[in-house]
Write an enzyme that holds these catalytic residues in place. Structure first.
Site, PDB file in Angstrom:
ATOM      1  N   SER A 108      30.381  38.365  33.428  1.00 16.25           N
ATOM      2  CA  SER A 108      29.829  39.166  34.390  1.00 16.25           C
ATOM      3  C   SER A 108      30.494  39.752  35.695  1.00 16.25           C
ATOM      4  CB  SER A 108      28.562  38.541  35.087  1.00 16.25           C
ATOM      5  OG  SER A 108      27.251  38.263  34.154  1.00 16.25           O
TER       6      SER A 108
ATOM      7  N   SER B 222      26.577  41.209  34.417  1.00 17.34           N
ATOM      8  CA  SER B 222      25.507  41.471  35.185  1.00 17.34           C
ATOM      9  C   SER B 222      25.910  42.131  36.538  1.00 17.34           C
ATOM     10  CB  SER B 222      24.649  40.364  35.347  1.00 17.34           C
ATOM     11  OG  SER B 222      25.328  39.306  36.085  1.00 17.34           O
TER      12      SER B 222
ATOM     13  N   LYS C 209      26.785  41.898  45.243  1.00 11.38           N
ATOM     14  CA  LYS C 209      25.771  41.605  44.063  1.00 11.38           C
ATOM     15  C   LYS C 209      24.300  41.281  44.679  1.00 11.38           C
ATOM     16  CE  LYS C 209      25.659  39.745  39.327  1.00 11.38           C
ATOM     17  NZ  LYS C 209      26.078  38.802  38.564  1.00 11.38           N
TER      18      LYS C 209
END
Length: 527
Positions: A228, A204, A129
């Site tokens: 997330s 996210s 990420k």
């Protein structure tokens, strides 16, 4: 009774207003073609092995790491123009590191077991990420003001994966400042769901979920403070694990969590195959892995299973879709038939206050009495302070550097008051109830989200639905998101497996069983 009537009225008002805005949005939104909604199927068989299997094949010289890494590079180049999941690659460096891994295998004199002990993921590619530090890669977290920020070192979990021999391919998209369930920002654009590109991949860690589900990666790293990891895993039909807090280091991320939020933020693995979850968790936890019983054998027939089908009817959160309720019922039936256990259905009334509890605790001060840094300050990056009302006016004119969800959160902060004693009491009662139910041998089934993956921007009209995942960050419990098939529309379904603190091995073992029972991840190019 008065409270119930007030909640009903507020719920009616909220749903009426949101329904009107949603209808208006549908009328005004530009029509998109669905011609690109399907990805090409996976054709290279190397992309169909788990990370554990790939590592074994590389150690046994059945395949070279260079072949594996090149196969994933080819797949990323094939699908990323359709899903926009990877935002910066390091393909040349990855191929060089793969060649070095092959050299180590060739020169190893201690045998396969010695190599496995020293470098358990030698030659296996992974993705990260973008909010994590990965040396030489951007670390903007979707902020235009941080577009030039490049990581000079690795976040501890990333460094541990590299030390285990894994090879990073690049970094993936996330929502602006990691605080929304759609991975969209003005720096990298919008990431799409590989099962249907008109739908969201979650957030996210949505770039991770999307690239993994599409076959462009096999294992990945994400973070979770309200869902997330689990939401992208759910929307993309893969596995994701939010560990017990305090086990995996959260350093090396932007934005940094406050002292209080460190108790809620978790770094964890996402992957296509359940068998990769436990070894990944063991690696990224480092020495803290000893706090968990990851080496313990789990006999699922000796566990106690519970099912909670919904939150009890929060006025702020959508009802759970019938398809998801039915999927959870099928999981219950399968566990009872396979294991000879009795899954007890529960109602836990305090769950209907999940969003209020999450919001109250996220904004609470730490032991030093200081509140967390305002979201509007985080939005500024290294620039001037952001004024939410002014930013909203700019957004209406198409001039804002920020997304509507980020602006909305900053606006909500302006009117947020101190948590009520009632909400804090509900939190304490829920904590006690869950600890009582789960103990050290209980696993709870609970929806991950009220709906399957929504279309792009539609979560703006149901902003509190993440409460189904966020509540377990506040409770500090380990949770594994497990895929359980596809819905009528061809989008993934799933559910959360929740256990007591430091009982991560129970949900990981249950996920392995459900993968065998419900087939786990499925190639989006063939559904």
């Amino acid at each position: 009774m008065a409270l119930t009537r007030l909640e009903w009225f507020l719920s009616w008002v909220l749903r009426t207003v949101m329904g009107f805005l949603f209808t208006l949005f549908q009328l005004l939104a530009p029509r998109r073609s669905d011609g690109s909604s399907r990805l090409p199927p996976i054709t290279n068989p190397l992309l169909m092995f788990s990370g554990v299997q790939l590592a074994q094949k590389i150690r046994r010289k059945e395949v070279m790491s260079v072949e594996v890494v090149q196969a994933y590079i080819d797949r990323i180049q094939e699908v990323n123009p359709l899903i926009n999941a990877m935002v910066k690659d390091r393909f040349s460096a990855a191929l060089q590191e793969a060649a070095e891994a092959d050299r180590l295998v060739k020169e190893e004199t201690g045998g396969e077991e010695a190599l496995q002990h020293r470098l358990p993921l030698l030659g296996v590619p992974f993705t990260v990420k973008e909010s994590f530090n990965l040396q030489g890669m951007p670390n903007s977290t979707g902020l235009l003001s941080r577009r030039g920020v490049v990581s000079e070192c690795d976040a501890p979990p990333v460094a541990l994966l590299k030390r285990a021999g894994a090879i990073p391919l690049g970094v993936t998209n996330c929502s602006e400042l990691c605080m929304w369930l759609e991975s969209h920002n003005h720096l990298y654009g919008i990431t799409k769901n590989p099962y249907n590109t008109e739908h969201i991949p979650g957030g996210s860690s949505g770039g991770e979920g999307s690239i993994l589900a599409s076959g462009g990666s096999v294992i990945g790293v994400g973070s979770d403070i309200g869902g997330s990891i689990r939401l992208p895993a759910f929307f993309n039909g893969i596995f994701g694990h939010k560990p017990t807090p305090g086990v995996v280091c959260n350093e090396g991320q932007y934005p940094p969590a406050s002292e209080q939020q460190q108790h809620f933020l978790c770094t964890g693995p996402l992957c296509r195959y359940a068998e990769d979850l436990l070894p990944l968790l063991r690696i990224i936890a480092g020495p803290n892995a000893e706090k968990l019983s990851l080496s313990s054998e789990v006999d699922l027939r000796n566990l106690r299973f519970f099912s909670v089908p919904h939150d009890g009817g929060s006025p702020l959160v959508s009802p759970v879709a019938e398809q998801l309720l039915q999927a959870q019922r099928e999981v219950v039936e399968r566990l009872e038939a396979d294991l000879g256990v009795k899954v007890e259905q529960l109602r836990i009334p305090q769950l209907r206050y999940s969003f209020q509890i999450w919001g109250a605790l996220m904004g609470a001060p730490g032991r030093d009495g200081k509140p967390p840094k305002a979201f509007a300050e985080l939005m500024a990056g290294d620039g001037k302070k952001v004024w939410p009302v002014w930013e909203l006016a700019k957004w209406i004119l198409g001039l804002s550097a920020h997304t509507m969800p980020a602006i909305g959160l900053a606006l909500m902060e302006m009117v947020q008051g101190s948590p009520s004693q009632f909400v804090l009491q509900q939190k304490e009662e829920l904590q006690s109830r869950l600890e009582e139910v789960l103990g050290t041998d209980g696993v709870l089934l609970y929806p991950t989200h009220p709906h399957i993956a929504p279309k792009h921007h539609h979560p703006l009209f149901t902003p509190f639905n993440f409460a189904y995942t966020g509540i377990f960050n506040i409770m500090g419990l380990p949770v594994t998101q497990c895929p359980v098939g596809l819905c009528r529309e061809g989008l993934p379904m799933g559910l959360q497996l929740v256990a007591g603190k430091r009982q991560d091995h129970l949900t990981l073992a249950t996920a392995l069983h459900l993968e065998r029972a419900f087939r786990g991840w499925r190639d989006p190019g063939t559904v």
